[in-house]
Design a protein around this motif. Sequence first.
Motif, short mmCIF file in Angstrom:
data_model
loop_
_atom_site.label_atom_id
_atom_site.label_comp_id
_atom_site.label_asym_id
_atom_site.label_seq_id
_atom_site.Cartn_x
_atom_site.Cartn_y
_atom_site.Cartn_z
N GLU A 21 -5.50 -8.09 14.71
CA GLU A 21 -5.44 -6.72 14.10
C GLU A 21 -6.63 -5.84 14.77
OE1 GLU A 21 -4.30 -3.79 11.31
OE2 GLU A 21 -3.31 -5.52 12.14
N ALA A 22 -7.89 -6.31 14.94
CA ALA A 22 -8.77 -5.67 15.34
C ALA A 22 -8.51 -5.15 17.01
CB ALA A 22 -10.32 -6.50 15.64
N ALA A 23 -8.07 -6.13 17.58
CA ALA A 23 -7.52 -5.49 19.07
C ALA A 23 -6.42 -4.45 18.99
CB ALA A 23 -7.27 -6.96 19.93
N ARG A 24 -5.67 -4.50 18.09
CA ARG A 24 -4.45 -3.57 18.09
C ARG A 24 -4.77 -2.29 17.93
NH1 ARG A 24 -0.96 -1.34 14.42
NH2 ARG A 24 -2.23 -2.30 12.66
N ILE A 37 2.87 2.96 3.22
CA ILE A 37 1.91 2.79 4.21
C ILE A 37 1.99 1.66 4.96
CG2 ILE A 37 -0.68 3.02 4.72
CD1 ILE A 37 0.11 5.50 3.53
N VAL A 38 2.67 1.92 6.09
CA VAL A 38 3.18 0.92 7.03
C VAL A 38 1.73 0.13 7.74
CG1 VAL A 38 4.49 0.00 9.10
CG2 VAL A 38 5.50 1.89 7.50
N ASN A 39 1.01 1.05 7.97
CA ASN A 39 -0.51 0.59 8.71
C ASN A 39 -1.68 1.05 8.05
OD1 ASN A 39 -2.38 -0.45 10.43
ND2 ASN A 39 -1.57 0.61 12.26
N PRO A 40 -2.00 0.10 6.90
CA PRO A 40 -3.28 0.36 5.98
C PRO A 40 -4.24 0.49 6.94
CG PRO A 40 -1.89 -1.32 5.15
CD PRO A 40 -1.45 -1.15 6.64
N SER A 41 -4.71 -0.32 7.92
CA SER A 41 -6.05 -0.32 8.80
C SER A 41 -6.08 1.20 9.22
CB SER A 41 -5.89 -1.31 9.77
OG SER A 41 -5.45 -2.55 9.33
N GLU A 42 -5.30 1.83 9.69
CA GLU A 42 -5.40 3.24 10.50
C GLU A 42 -5.72 4.29 9.29
OE1 GLU A 42 -1.92 4.14 12.59
OE2 GLU A 42 -2.35 2.78 14.21
N VAL A 102 0.94 -1.30 0.02
CA VAL A 102 0.03 0.20 0.11
C VAL A 102 1.01 1.18 0.04
CG1 VAL A 102 -1.75 1.06 1.34
CG2 VAL A 102 -1.55 -1.41 1.40
N PHE A 103 0.63 2.14 -1.04
CA PHE A 103 1.52 3.37 -0.99
C PHE A 103 0.29 4.49 -1.06
CE2 PHE A 103 3.98 -0.08 -2.96
CZ PHE A 103 5.14 0.41 -2.58
N PRO A 149 -3.80 -8.73 7.33
CA PRO A 149 -5.09 -8.51 7.86
C PRO A 149 -5.16 -6.68 7.82
CG PRO A 149 -3.90 -9.33 9.87
CD PRO A 149 -2.97 -9.32 8.66
N MET A 150 -6.39 -6.15 7.59
CA MET A 150 -6.67 -4.87 7.46
C MET A 150 -7.96 -4.74 7.54
SD MET A 150 -4.54 -3.35 4.07
CE MET A 150 -5.68 -4.37 2.87
N LEU A 151 -8.21 -3.75 8.56
CA LEU A 151 -9.51 -3.14 8.82
C LEU A 151 -10.01 -2.27 7.67
CD1 LEU A 151 -8.87 -4.47 11.67
CD2 LEU A 151 -10.06 -2.64 12.86
N VAL A 152 -11.28 -2.41 7.27
CA VAL A 152 -11.84 -1.83 6.09
C VAL A 152 -13.23 -1.32 6.42
CG1 VAL A 152 -12.22 -1.86 3.59
CG2 VAL A 152 -10.25 -2.68 4.53
#
Length: 456
Positions: free
Chosen positions: A414-417, A276-281, A265-266, A305-308
């Motif tokens: 990932e969700a907990a993080r 983009i080191v942390n795509p979820s954020e 991800v860029f 895993p990514m939160l979307v």
Amino acid sequence: MSKEKMKRIYICQSCNYRSFKWLGRCPDCGVWNSFTEEIETCASGISLNAGGCPERMSEIATRAEGCRIITGIKELDRVLGGGLVPGSVVLLGGEPGIGKSTLLLQFLGHISGLGNKVLYISGEESPEQIRMRAERLGIEMGGKEDFWLAGEVMLERIERYVSELSPMFLAVDSIQTVICEDLESAAGSISQIRESAARLIRMSKPRGLSVFLIGHVTKEGVIAGPRVLEHLVDTVLYFEGERGHAFRILRTVKNRYGPTHEIGVFEMTGAGLREIVNPSEIFLTSRSEAVAGSVVTVCLEGTRPMLVEIQALVSRSYLANPRRTSTGFDANRLAMLVAVGERHLGTVLYDKDIFINVAGGLRIIEPAADLAVLMAIVSSLKGIPIPGGTALFGEVGLTGEVRAVTMSGARLNEAARLGLKCCLIPWMGGKQSDTPKGLGVEFVRDVKVCAERLGL
């Protein structure tokens, strides 16, 4: 070249179908007026290991895997399987203006800064234009004698440059502009692309030369020179992204030296591509939690895993055929989920327009997002927001059951993080002892139980 070694054939420029006479319509792909006359050599095979003697499997040294080259771009290393293998040939495809040349130039600038000799062949831009882009990207060129640049399209001259300079890395931007003098067909034709790529590959393997080829993407969404290049090269990367979004997705389609379906991800900025080191954020930055029709899911891209955020909008339709529109989600699965909702949840959707959007421009291809999409539709229909800090994932079957998905533990971590408080997952999605601390996990067997748990 003698006439005995040459033959005239007609090649479909859409599917590579060959015929000894001109045809108005291709019998393979059905495209009209796609045949062009080309001259190719009978002995121009593309075998890269011709003449090799049989060897015992146990006696063959595996030199490539033990000496991967770290590119300096972590997201690129991820999609390559941990780094670039010496002597490998990588094809980078994408739509015009998506950032292919920018990514390649940033990579070559970093590699040359480590003392590696690189050769950049450009058939579309002048060396002055590339130098201006390098200065804009902040690539320091002062004192770097290992970055060589040439504006060239003739294959024979490119081969001579490689023999004279002996670089470790060769980049060709783009392969559709390269011309082989032995062929009379125009640049960009299937014969030219196939022969040029095959000769570059044959040249790279004995030298341990790593080659990057940039390929254009047609309006159908495939790399020009239909699948010819993809069969020849070792790795195929696709650069994707929406023009209205700054995010870019680098996706692995083929990789002989590592896993496929990994993504990087860029973000496109004025100074080039930023990792983009942390795509979820990033994908959840501007989310409003107390809004009906908005649901968070945990999707899996490769091993990441990514939160979307899944957004749904259900409104009354004034058309004979209500619209079912989805962006970033499969339209066929959306139609199936609408039918499941009407059958097992009692929702009335036959007279409603339904719109689904995956925030951030991400494209979800796995079925783990089914549960979140269905709950987002019900939430929007009833105007009831999903409780804040809640995530959903699970595959939905036609009978309304919620089926287990892979790597549930990584999704929960990932969700907990990211600070979520509750996660609804399939009944067989994991064990209670595997759940992270601070995250409440509820197991659901079917969509009706899930809707009740969410207050829908």
